[in-house]
Design a protein around this motif. Structure first.
Motif, PDB file in Angstrom:
ATOM      1  N   ILE A   1       0.841  -1.199   0.000  1.00 20.87           N
ATOM      2  CA  ILE A   1       0.000   0.000   0.000  1.00 20.87           C
ATOM      3  C   ILE A   1       0.881   1.257   0.000  1.00 20.87           C
ATOM      4  CG2 ILE A   1      -1.682   1.369   1.339  1.00 20.87           C
ATOM      5  CD1 ILE A   1      -2.880  -1.295   2.343  1.00 20.87           C
ATOM      6  N   GLY A   2       1.924   1.220   0.835  1.00 21.55           N
ATOM      7  CA  GLY A   2       2.857   2.347   0.904  1.00 21.55           C
ATOM      8  C   GLY A   2       3.567   2.581  -0.421  1.00 21.55           C
ATOM      9  N   GLU A   3       3.886   1.489  -1.127  1.00 19.08           N
ATOM     10  CA  GLU A   3       4.523   1.614  -2.447  1.00 19.08           C
ATOM     11  C   GLU A   3       3.566   2.277  -3.438  1.00 19.08           C
ATOM     12  OE1 GLU A   3       5.823  -2.371  -3.330  1.00 19.08           O
ATOM     13  OE2 GLU A   3       7.610  -2.147  -2.070  1.00 19.08           O
ATOM     14  N   TRP A   4       2.286   1.876  -3.334  1.00 19.28           N
ATOM     15  CA  TRP A   4       1.268   2.478  -4.205  1.00 19.28           C
ATOM     16  C   TRP A   4       1.153   3.981  -3.927  1.00 19.28           C
ATOM     17  CZ3 TRP A   4      -3.248   5.091  -3.119  1.00 19.28           C
ATOM     18  CH2 TRP A   4      -4.071   5.375  -4.233  1.00 19.28           C
ATOM     19  N   VAL A   5       1.133   4.349  -2.645  1.00 18.76           N
ATOM     20  CA  VAL A   5       1.016   5.764  -2.261  1.00 18.76           C
ATOM     21  C   VAL A   5       2.186   6.567  -2.845  1.00 18.76           C
ATOM     22  CG1 VAL A   5       1.044   7.426  -0.340  1.00 18.76           C
ATOM     23  CG2 VAL A   5      -0.303   5.319  -0.137  1.00 18.76           C
ATOM     24  N   LEU A   6       3.393   6.015  -2.695  1.00 17.36           N
ATOM     25  CA  LEU A   6       4.586   6.701  -3.207  1.00 17.36           C
ATOM     26  C   LEU A   6       4.483   6.958  -4.713  1.00 17.36           C
ATOM     27  CD1 LEU A   6       7.588   4.996  -1.386  1.00 17.36           C
ATOM     28  CD2 LEU A   6       7.249   7.466  -1.610  1.00 17.36           C
ATOM     29  N   LEU A   7       4.153   5.891  -5.456  1.00 12.87           N
ATOM     30  CA  LEU A   7       4.083   6.018  -6.912  1.00 12.87           C
ATOM     31  C   LEU A   7       2.976   6.977  -7.338  1.00 12.87           C
ATOM     32  CD1 LEU A   7       5.052   5.186  -9.701  1.00 12.87           C
ATOM     33  CD2 LEU A   7       3.546   3.190  -9.585  1.00 12.87           C
ATOM     34  N   GLU A   8       1.802   6.813  -6.731  1.00 18.32           N
ATOM     35  CA  GLU A   8       0.644   7.632  -7.085  1.00 18.32           C
ATOM     36  C   GLU A   8       0.906   9.118  -6.783  1.00 18.32           C
ATOM     37  OE1 GLU A   8      -1.489   5.904  -8.607  1.00 18.32           O
ATOM     38  OE2 GLU A   8      -3.037   7.442  -8.887  1.00 18.32           O
ATOM     39  N   ALA A   9       1.490   9.379  -5.627  1.00 19.66           N
ATOM     40  CA  ALA A   9       1.775  10.764  -5.224  1.00 19.66           C
ATOM     41  C   ALA A   9       2.805  11.390  -6.174  1.00 19.66           C
ATOM     42  CB  ALA A   9       2.272  10.807  -3.785  1.00 19.66           C
ATOM     43  N   CYS A  10       3.841  10.617  -6.515  1.00 19.93           N
ATOM     44  CA  CYS A  10       4.877  11.128  -7.420  1.00 19.93           C
ATOM     45  C   CYS A  10       4.295  11.396  -8.808  1.00 19.93           C
ATOM     46  CB  CYS A  10       6.039  10.148  -7.527  1.00 19.93           C
ATOM     47  SG  CYS A  10       7.051  10.078  -6.041  1.00 19.93           S
ATOM     48  N   LYS A  11       3.452  10.482  -9.289  1.00 17.08           N
ATOM     49  CA  LYS A  11       2.833  10.663 -10.610  1.00 17.08           C
ATOM     50  C   LYS A  11       1.995  11.938 -10.627  1.00 17.08           C
ATOM     51  CE  LYS A  11       2.121   5.920 -12.353  1.00 17.08           C
ATOM     52  NZ  LYS A  11       1.074   4.879 -12.368  1.00 17.08           N
TER      53      LYS A  11
END
Ligand code: C2E
Ligand code: CA
Ligand code: CA
Ligand code: CA
Length: 279
Positions: free
Chosen positions: A89-99
């Protein structure tokens, strides 16, 4: 009175069973939520006090549950941490926020730093440097536009391992801030050891500072200490003009809170940006 005791006992037992069933349902839902794309991010503006410009946004997760509606992080993050789901979930948050930050950049908005919350479990179980590197590469975001929010509890445990990870993160070039500052086991030693960039003053002090001299003194002391250590300060939970005036008086660098904007969807945030600063 005898019966009361018994029915109270039975009540607790039933309550416990309901809780166990609920927990179980939450957990199996949590396991599927990522692939079902049920998580969403909201963004809350961060405002520089001297320029009055939006300088950043904190990404905050919500779970759009098919039956229960929008669930706040406080209701599922602990469960996600205990079950280990917080790592993907944390990996998803990182990628989504950066995108999202990269998209705003591409749309021509002025520089915006995106702040992402990290859990202690991501330090322990995940390969955090790799997740961060991947999010930056996949999104094309400049490392300098990403800020990772750590809590004091992360820094005091497992010191050597955390220290090694933090060093790698600094090498990548991302910014680091300490969230909820003042509420944890505030040891000043780690501030220089971990070379953080910013202190985020906890809402509990900020919200009481107008009425309570003690809270005001704490906020003021944190800001002064941060200045002497060359760290930036941001106050969270700013809801009114009086609090804002006081923070300005104390030379706090930035603020975040309902006064300037609640957490909002990415689309709402784009509108907010167009209305509040020139692209
Ligand atoms: P936090 O990191 O301290 O985030 C700030 C919380 O304060 C947010 O609650 C935000 O909506 C709320 N807030 C902001 N301004 C104000 C204000 O003026 N007044 C008041 N009363 N509240 C304000 P939210 O979004 O419910 O998040 C709660 C916590 O959940 C966060 O606290 C953070 O610890 C955790 N969290 C949120 N997103 C993530 C995530 O992606 N990963 C992890 N690991 N934790 C997250
Ligand atoms: Ca935070
Ligand atoms: Ca906080
Ligand atoms: Ca908090």
């Amino acid at each position: 009175a005898k019966n009361d005791g018994r029915s109270t006992y039975r009540f607790y037992q039933e309550q416990m069973n309901i809780d166990a069933v609920e927990q179980h349902q939450m957990l199996s839902g949590l396991a599927k939520a990522l692939e079902r794309q049920e998580f969403v991010l909201q963004f809350q503006p961060q405002i520089d006090l001297s320029s009055r410009m939006v300088i950043g946004a904190e990404a905050l997760i919500r779970w759009q549950h098919p039956e229960r509606g929008l669930i706040a992080p406080e209701s599922f993050i602990a469960l996600a941490e205990d079950s280990g789901h917080i790592v993907p979930i944390g990996e998803w948050v990182l990628l989504e926020a950066c995108k999202q930050a990269a998209a705003w950049r591409k749309a021509g908005f002025p520089k915006l730093v995106i702040a992402v919350n990290l859990s202690a479990v991501q330090f322990k179980r995940g390969n955090l440097e790799m997740s961060v590197t991947r999010a930056l590469t996949e999104s094309g975001l400049d490392p300098d536009d990403l800020e990772l929010e750590l809590t004091e509890s992360i820094l005091i445990q497992n010191t050597e391992q955390v220290l090694a990870t933090v060093r790698k993160l600094k090498t990548i070039g991302v910014r680091l801030s300490i969230d909820d500052f003042g509420t944890g086991y505030s040891s000043l030693a780690y501030l220089s050891r971990f070379s953080v960039d910013k202190l985020k003053i906890d809402r509990s002090f900020v919200q009481n500072m107008v009425d309570d001299a003690g809270s005001a003194a704490i906020v003021r002391a944190i800001i002064q200490m941060a200045k002497s250590l060359n760290l930036k300060t941001i106050a969270e939970g700013v809801e009114d003009e009086n609090t804002l005036a006081r923070l300005r008086l104390y030379h706090c660098d930035a603020v975040q809170g309902y006064y300037y904007g609640r957490p909002m969807t990415a689309t709402e945030f784009s509108t907010y940006l167009s209305e509040n600063q020139v692209a």
